[in-house]
Design an enzyme around this catalytic site. Sequence first.
Site, short mmCIF file in Angstrom:
data_model
loop_
_atom_site.label_atom_id
_atom_site.label_comp_id
_atom_site.label_asym_id
_atom_site.label_seq_id
_atom_site.Cartn_x
_atom_site.Cartn_y
_atom_site.Cartn_z
N ASP A 141 9.94 14.71 -39.60
CA ASP A 141 10.91 14.78 -40.69
C ASP A 141 10.32 14.20 -41.98
O ASP A 141 9.52 13.27 -41.93
CB ASP A 141 12.17 14.01 -40.28
CG ASP A 141 13.36 14.35 -41.17
OD1 ASP A 141 13.28 15.33 -41.94
OD2 ASP A 141 14.38 13.62 -41.10
N ASN B 236 9.22 16.25 -44.80
CA ASN B 236 8.30 17.12 -45.54
C ASN B 236 8.83 17.43 -46.95
O ASN B 236 8.08 17.41 -47.92
CB ASN B 236 8.10 18.45 -44.81
CG ASN B 236 7.41 18.28 -43.47
OD1 ASN B 236 6.94 17.20 -43.15
ND2 ASN B 236 7.35 19.34 -42.70
N HIS C 273 5.58 21.00 -46.02
CA HIS C 273 5.34 21.59 -44.69
C HIS C 273 3.84 21.85 -44.50
O HIS C 273 3.29 21.60 -43.44
CB HIS C 273 6.12 22.89 -44.52
CG HIS C 273 7.62 22.73 -44.64
ND1 HIS C 273 8.31 21.74 -43.98
CD2 HIS C 273 8.55 23.45 -45.33
CE1 HIS C 273 9.61 21.85 -44.28
NE2 HIS C 273 9.77 22.87 -45.09
N LEU D 204 -3.92 17.61 -22.36
CA LEU D 204 -2.59 17.51 -23.00
C LEU D 204 -1.88 18.87 -23.05
O LEU D 204 -2.51 19.89 -23.34
CB LEU D 204 -2.78 17.01 -24.44
CG LEU D 204 -1.50 16.87 -25.26
CD1 LEU D 204 -0.77 15.58 -24.88
CD2 LEU D 204 -1.79 16.87 -26.76
N GLU E 144 13.22 6.12 -24.96
CA GLU E 144 13.21 5.09 -26.00
C GLU E 144 13.01 5.77 -27.36
O GLU E 144 12.15 6.64 -27.49
CB GLU E 144 12.06 4.10 -25.77
CG GLU E 144 12.17 3.32 -24.48
CD GLU E 144 13.34 2.35 -24.47
OE1 GLU E 144 13.70 1.84 -25.54
OE2 GLU E 144 13.89 2.12 -23.38
C1 FPP Z 1 11.56 18.63 -41.42
O1 FPP Z 1 11.33 18.17 -42.72
C2 FPP Z 1 10.48 19.53 -41.01
C3 FPP Z 1 10.64 20.82 -40.62
C4 FPP Z 1 11.95 21.46 -40.55
C5 FPP Z 1 9.51 21.69 -40.30
C6 FPP Z 1 8.34 21.05 -39.61
C7 FPP Z 1 7.15 21.89 -39.86
C8 FPP Z 1 5.88 21.44 -40.02
C9 FPP Z 1 5.50 20.05 -39.83
C10 FPP Z 1 4.77 22.34 -40.42
C11 FPP Z 1 4.51 23.52 -39.56
C12 FPP Z 1 4.46 23.19 -38.10
C13 FPP Z 1 3.53 23.66 -37.28
C14 FPP Z 1 3.61 23.36 -35.85
C15 FPP Z 1 2.40 24.43 -37.75
P1 FPP Z 1 12.37 18.52 -43.87
O2 FPP Z 1 11.93 19.77 -44.52
O3 FPP Z 1 13.76 18.58 -43.32
O4 FPP Z 1 12.19 17.28 -44.83
P2 FPP Z 1 13.30 16.58 -45.75
O5 FPP Z 1 14.34 16.01 -44.82
O6 FPP Z 1 12.53 15.52 -46.47
O7 FPP Z 1 13.86 17.63 -46.65
#
Ligand code: FPP
Length: 262
Positions: free
Chosen positions: A36, A38, A54, A148, A224
Site C-alpha cells: 500500500d 503507491n 505503481h 519460494l 500476526e
Molecule cells: C495500493 O496502493 C497498490 C495497488 C492497488 C497495486 C499494487 C501494484 C504494484 C505494487 C505494482 C504492480 C505489481 C506487480 C506484481 C507487478 P494505492 O494505489 O492504493 O496507494 P495509495 O493508498 O497511496 O493511493
Amino acid sequence: MTAEPKLLEPVSPEEASVFSRLQLDTLPRHIAIIMDGNGRWARQKSFGERIEGHRAGTESVRAATRTAAQLRLQALTLYAFSTENWARPKREVTALMSLLESFLIKEIPELMDNNVRLVASGRLDELPASARNKLSHTMSVTAGNDGLVLNLALSYGGRQEIVDACRSLMQRAQSGEIRPEDLTTDAFAQALYQPGLPEPELLVRTSGEQRVSNFLLWQIAYTEFVYLPVLWPDFRRIHFLDALEAYQNRERRFGGVEPVRR
Ligand code: FPP
C-alpha cells in the site's frame, strides 16, 4: 530445477544488526503483504500520475521476492490487484495490467535465478486475455522451481475466495461426491485457491494503514499483523527484516496458554 539462491547476506550495518537478532530456524513459512502507498508516494514525489507509484512499486516487488527467496521462506503472497481495484479509473486499471504483463515477462530470469515458482490467486478469468496468457506462461516456465512460491493475488477478494470455495463444494455435494457431514475446516481450506500453501504466519501492510481490506480472510485467523509506515515503493530488504523481527518478538498462543514456537 534451479539451484537454491545464495543465503541472504546483509549489506549494511543496519541490516546486519537486525539480521543478527533474527532466529533463522523460526522464521515464518509464509508471509503475505498488502502493498500500500503507491499513490501517496507518487504524490509526495510530485508525479502527476499515480501509476508512477505503481511502477516504482514493481522494484519493491522484486526486492521482497528476492529477500524471501534468500531467507528460504516457503511462500510470499502479494496483494497486487483486488476485486475492488476494478473500480479505479480505467486509465489506472489499464496501466496496472500493463505493468503486470511486463513484470511477468521481464521477471522470468530473476525468478529462475532465485528458484521461485509463480502461482496466482483470485478470479483470474476476469483478467484481460493478454495478462492471463503471460501469467500462464510465467507459471509454466517456473513450475519446476522448488524454492519460494510467489503467489500473486490478482482480481482477488477474500470474501470472493470463500464464496468460490463454497460454490465448488456445493457442486461436489450436488454430484454426490461429498456429504455435508464431510465438511470440516481442513476440508474447507482444501477448496481455497492455493490449498498447498501453509496459512501466513505474518501479514505485513505498508503505508501505515491498519486494515485487512478483504485479504485472505479465511487464512489469517491466527496471523500476526505488522504495520510499517514505509510507502510500498520505498520498501526494501531492511523493512522486510524489520517486519520479521517484530514478528519474532510476538508470543503466539493460538488461544492456548503456552507460547507456540514459529
Ligand atoms: C495500493 O496502493 C497498490 C495497488 C492497488 C497495486 C499494487 C501494484 C504494484 C505494487 C505494482 C504492480 C505489481 C506487480 C506484481 C507487478 P494505492 O494505489 O492504493 O496507494 P495509495 O493508498 O497511496 O493511493
